[in-house]
Design an enzyme around this catalytic site. Sequence first.
Site, PDB file in Angstrom:
ATOM      1  N   GLY A  59       3.244 -15.827   6.837  1.00 38.40           N
ATOM      2  CA  GLY A  59       2.928 -15.208   8.476  1.00 38.40           C
ATOM      3  C   GLY A  59       3.758 -14.994   9.467  1.00 38.40           C
ATOM      4  O   GLY A  59       4.904 -15.287   9.418  1.00 38.40           O
ATOM      5  N   ALA A  88      31.922  44.105   0.141  1.00 40.43           N
ATOM      6  CA  ALA A  88      30.868  43.734  -0.690  1.00 40.43           C
ATOM      7  C   ALA A  88      31.262  42.998  -2.120  1.00 40.43           C
ATOM      8  O   ALA A  88      32.127  43.513  -2.813  1.00 40.43           O
ATOM      9  CB  ALA A  88      29.778  44.732  -1.257  1.00 40.43           C
ATOM     10  N   TYR A 118      38.558  27.156  -7.111  1.00 44.53           N
ATOM     11  CA  TYR A 118      38.669  25.877  -7.725  1.00 44.53           C
ATOM     12  C   TYR A 118      39.022  26.297  -9.416  1.00 44.53           C
ATOM     13  O   TYR A 118      38.696  26.979  -9.847  1.00 44.53           O
ATOM     14  CB  TYR A 118      37.124  25.596  -8.033  1.00 44.53           C
ATOM     15  CG  TYR A 118      36.787  24.374  -8.780  1.00 44.53           C
ATOM     16  CD1 TYR A 118      37.493  23.106  -8.417  1.00 44.53           C
ATOM     17  CD2 TYR A 118      35.933  24.157  -9.734  1.00 44.53           C
ATOM     18  CE1 TYR A 118      37.235  22.012  -9.008  1.00 44.53           C
ATOM     19  CE2 TYR A 118      35.552  23.013 -10.218  1.00 44.53           C
ATOM     20  CZ  TYR A 118      36.470  21.829  -9.960  1.00 44.53           C
ATOM     21  OH  TYR A 118      35.956  20.665 -10.467  1.00 44.53           O
ATOM     22  N   ARG A 139       0.864  -1.113   0.125  1.00 43.38           N
ATOM     23  CA  ARG A 139       0.006   0.046   0.091  1.00 43.38           C
ATOM     24  C   ARG A 139       0.732   1.275   0.130  1.00 43.38           C
ATOM     25  O   ARG A 139       0.337   2.439  -0.181  1.00 43.38           O
ATOM     26  CB  ARG A 139      -1.036   0.020   1.314  1.00 43.38           C
ATOM     27  CG  ARG A 139      -2.089  -0.850   0.822  1.00 43.38           C
ATOM     28  CD  ARG A 139      -3.236  -0.621   2.124  1.00 43.38           C
ATOM     29  NE  ARG A 139      -2.638  -1.734   3.368  1.00 43.38           N
ATOM     30  CZ  ARG A 139      -2.883  -1.654   4.447  1.00 43.38           C
ATOM     31  NH1 ARG A 139      -3.973  -0.700   4.890  1.00 43.38           N
ATOM     32  NH2 ARG A 139      -2.682  -2.538   5.235  1.00 43.38           N
ATOM     33  N   GLN A 195      13.390 -14.797   5.548  1.00 45.64           N
ATOM     34  CA  GLN A 195      12.479 -15.653   5.412  1.00 45.64           C
ATOM     35  C   GLN A 195      11.882 -15.483   3.957  1.00 45.64           C
ATOM     36  O   GLN A 195      11.178 -14.485   3.358  1.00 45.64           O
ATOM     37  CB  GLN A 195      11.044 -14.847   6.264  1.00 45.64           C
ATOM     38  CG  GLN A 195       9.929 -15.496   6.193  1.00 45.64           C
ATOM     39  CD  GLN A 195       8.632 -14.647   6.825  1.00 45.64           C
ATOM     40  OE1 GLN A 195       8.872 -13.521   6.887  1.00 45.64           O
ATOM     41  NE2 GLN A 195       7.606 -15.541   7.135  1.00 45.64           N
ATOM     42  N   ASN A 213       1.493   1.637   6.879  1.00 45.90           N
ATOM     43  CA  ASN A 213       0.945   0.839   5.898  1.00 45.90           C
ATOM     44  C   ASN A 213       1.043   1.560   4.462  1.00 45.90           C
ATOM     45  O   ASN A 213       1.085   1.101   3.458  1.00 45.90           O
ATOM     46  CB  ASN A 213      -0.411   0.070   6.111  1.00 45.90           C
ATOM     47  CG  ASN A 213      -0.167  -0.966   7.217  1.00 45.90           C
ATOM     48  OD1 ASN A 213       0.711  -1.809   7.319  1.00 45.90           O
ATOM     49  ND2 ASN A 213      -0.905  -0.757   8.230  1.00 45.90           N
TER      50      ASN A 213
HETATM   51  C1  UD1 Z   1      -0.714  -8.823  13.126  1.00 51.06           C
HETATM   52  C2  UD1 Z   1      -1.159  -9.740  14.164  1.00 51.06           C
HETATM   53  C3  UD1 Z   1      -2.436  -9.083  14.830  1.00 51.06           C
HETATM   54  C4  UD1 Z   1      -2.097  -7.934  15.296  1.00 51.06           C
HETATM   55  C5  UD1 Z   1      -1.482  -6.822  14.371  1.00 51.06           C
HETATM   56  C6  UD1 Z   1      -1.171  -5.527  14.967  1.00 51.06           C
HETATM   57  C7  UD1 Z   1      -0.761 -11.997  13.566  1.00 51.06           C
HETATM   58  C8  UD1 Z   1      -1.311 -13.333  12.970  1.00 51.06           C
HETATM   59  N1  UD1 Z   1      -1.686 -11.026  13.801  1.00 51.06           N
HETATM   60  O1  UD1 Z   1      -1.645  -8.984  12.117  1.00 51.06           O
HETATM   61  O2  UD1 Z   1      -3.150  -9.992  15.857  1.00 51.06           O
HETATM   62  O3  UD1 Z   1      -3.448  -7.055  15.855  1.00 51.06           O
HETATM   63  O4  UD1 Z   1      -0.466  -7.724  13.563  1.00 51.06           O
HETATM   64  O5  UD1 Z   1      -0.656  -4.870  13.690  1.00 51.06           O
HETATM   65  O6  UD1 Z   1       0.416 -12.041  14.035  1.00 51.06           O
HETATM   66  N2  UD1 Z   1       5.622 -10.081   8.491  1.00 51.06           N
HETATM   67  C9  UD1 Z   1       6.785 -10.769   8.113  1.00 51.06           C
HETATM   68  N3  UD1 Z   1       6.645 -12.092   7.471  1.00 51.06           N
HETATM   69  C10 UD1 Z   1       5.379 -12.463   7.467  1.00 51.06           C
HETATM   70  C11 UD1 Z   1       4.089 -11.867   7.714  1.00 51.06           C
HETATM   71  C12 UD1 Z   1       4.371 -10.558   8.211  1.00 51.06           C
HETATM   72  O7  UD1 Z   1       7.799 -10.480   8.276  1.00 51.06           O
HETATM   73  O8  UD1 Z   1       5.361 -13.898   6.734  1.00 51.06           O
HETATM   74  C13 UD1 Z   1       5.693  -8.688   9.190  1.00 51.06           C
HETATM   75  C14 UD1 Z   1       5.254  -7.660   8.327  1.00 51.06           C
HETATM   76  O9  UD1 Z   1       6.174  -7.094   7.545  1.00 51.06           O
HETATM   77  C15 UD1 Z   1       4.600  -6.667   9.294  1.00 51.06           C
HETATM   78  C16 UD1 Z   1       4.222  -7.564  10.361  1.00 51.06           C
HETATM   79  O10 UD1 Z   1       4.930  -8.964  10.266  1.00 51.06           O
HETATM   80  O11 UD1 Z   1       5.715  -5.891   9.740  1.00 51.06           O
HETATM   81  C17 UD1 Z   1       2.927  -7.807  10.728  1.00 51.06           C
HETATM   82  O12 UD1 Z   1       2.454  -8.382   9.696  1.00 51.06           O
HETATM   83  P1  UD1 Z   1       0.881  -8.444   8.984  1.00 51.06           P
HETATM   84  O13 UD1 Z   1       0.786  -9.395   8.131  1.00 51.06           O
HETATM   85  O14 UD1 Z   1       0.450  -6.843   8.833  1.00 51.06           O
HETATM   86  O15 UD1 Z   1       0.026  -8.695  10.387  1.00 51.06           O
HETATM   87  P2  UD1 Z   1      -1.409  -8.049  10.642  1.00 51.06           P
HETATM   88  O16 UD1 Z   1      -2.349  -8.919   9.656  1.00 51.06           O
HETATM   89  O17 UD1 Z   1      -1.390  -6.736  10.865  1.00 51.06           O
HETATM   90 CA    CA Z   2      -0.293  -4.537   9.582  1.00 51.24          CA
END
Ligand code: UD1
Ligand code: CA
Length: 458
Positions: A78, A376, A383, A14, A73, A224
Amino acid sequence: MVIVAILAAGRGTRMKSNLPKVLHSLGGRSLIERVIDSIKPLSPTQQMVIVGYQAQEVKAAMHSIPDLEFVEQTVQLGTGHAIQQLLPHLEGYTGDLLVLYGDVPLLRTETLKNLLQTHAQHQNAATILTAHLDNPKGYGRVFCNSDNIVQQIIEDRDCTPTQKQNNRINAGIYCFRWQDLAKVLPHLQANNSQKEYYLTDAVSSLEPVMAVDLEDNQEILGINDRLQLATAYEILQKRVKEKWMTAGVTLIDPASITIDDTVEIAPDVIIEPQTHLRGNTVIQTGSRIGPGSLIENSQIGESVTLLYSVVINSIVQAGTSVGPYTHLRGQAEVGALCRVGNFVELKNTKLGDRTNVAHLSYLGDTTTGHKVNIGAGTITANYDGVKKHPTSIGAHTKTGANSVLVAPLTLGNNVYVAAGSTVTEDVPDDCLVIARARQVVKPDWRNKSTESPKSTES
Ligand code: UD1
Ligand code: CA
C-alpha cells in the site's frame, strides 16, 4: 526545504507489458522522467524513488539521471507502506515531503508550486491536491469542512453509497510536514477492504490538513493502461500545439502533426501536414517544414525549406532547401543557401555554403568547401569493410555524374571530376581528373560477330 518521494513500486498489470509501467514512453520521455523533470524547478534537496516491482529494470533505465536515490519496497503493501520505507532514510529531517506518483506524468510545475506555497503559508501538517470530477469512481473521496480543512479520505471501495456521492477526489499528490508524518506512519493499520496500509489514513491523525483544488483536472491523469497512455499523449499534443500556434507558428492540419514538448519553434515557421518534430529540435523563423517530414534532435536555420525528408542529429543553415526525399543523419551539417535534393543521404558530412548535392548521392564522412557542385549519382566509398575514411572536397569543385570517390581522398579547389570516374588518388587544385577506361569503339563489330555459327539473336 523539500524532499520529493516518487512512488513507483506498483505492478502496472493493465499495461500488459514486460516493460515496467513507469518506463513507458510518452512523447519521447518515460512517464517517470516527466515527473522528475516537473520537480526540477523546485530544487528539491533529495529525490527518492520508491521501487519494487522490476526494481532492477527501473533503476537501470534511470541510472543516467543525476541525484536520484532509490528506496526498495520489496513487497507492495500500500501507499502508506511505501512511504514507511523512507523512515530509516529521513531520520532527523525537519523539512517537507512532497509525494508524487511515477505514473502521473502531466502535472505542471506551477501546480506543485501552488501546493507548496499553500502548505507553507498556512503552516499545514499536510496539504493535498484535490479535484472535483464528474466521474469520481475509483478515487479516494476527500471530506472537508467549509475552510477546506480535510477531515478524512475514504477509498472508493470503502465508501458508503452516500459517501460515494461526494465527487471531490484525492489526486494522490501531497505535501507533508515530515516530522508529523513520521510520527503517524508506524501506527497505520491495514483494516480496510484491500488489507493495505493507506497513506490516506495518516491524514486523519494530522492537523491541520488542507485541500487545494486543481485548476486543470487533466493534470492528474494516471496511466494504468495503453488507452490512458494514448489519452495523455493527446493532452500533451494539444498543449504543445496551442502553445506554438499562440506564439506565431502556423500548423497546417494540426491533427496530422506531432511535436515533442522539447522542441523550440520561432514565429513565422510553417509546419505542413504529416510532419513530426522530436527531441531537442530547434527551427528558426521563416522556415517551411513538410509535408511529410521527420526532424529529430536537429537545428534548422532561418528560411529553410524541407520537403518529404528525414533529418536526425543534424544542422541545416539558413536559406537552404532540402528534399524531396533527403536523409540527413550522424551530425550532418549543411551550410547556408545550399540545395540538397532528391534521394540524397548525408552522414557525418559538412557542406560549405552554396553547395549543391541535388540528385541521388551518398556522402559519408565528407567535408566540402563552398560553392561545390556534386553531380547526380556521386557516391563516396567511405567504408572499406573495417574502418570509415574521410573525403575532403575543395571549394568550387565539381564532380561529374556517377563519380565514385574512394576514401580516404582529397580533391583540391576548382577540381573537375569527369563523369563516371572512380577516383582513388588525391587531386590537386585546378585539375581535371578522368579516372575511367578510355572509350573503345570497334568498327564493323556487328558484321564480324554475326559470322559466328550460332547467333543468340531471335
Ligand atoms: C491512491 C489513493 C487514492 C487516490 C488515488 C489517486 C491511497 C490508499 N489511495 O489510490 O485516495 O484517489 O491514489 O490516483 O493512497 N504504490 C507503491 N507501493 C505500494 C502501492 C502503490 O509504490 O505498495 C504506487 C503505485 O505504483 C502507484 C501509486 O502508488 O503509482 C498509487 O497506487 P495505487 O494502488 O494505484 O493507489 P490507488 O488505489 O489508485
Ligand atoms: Ca492508481
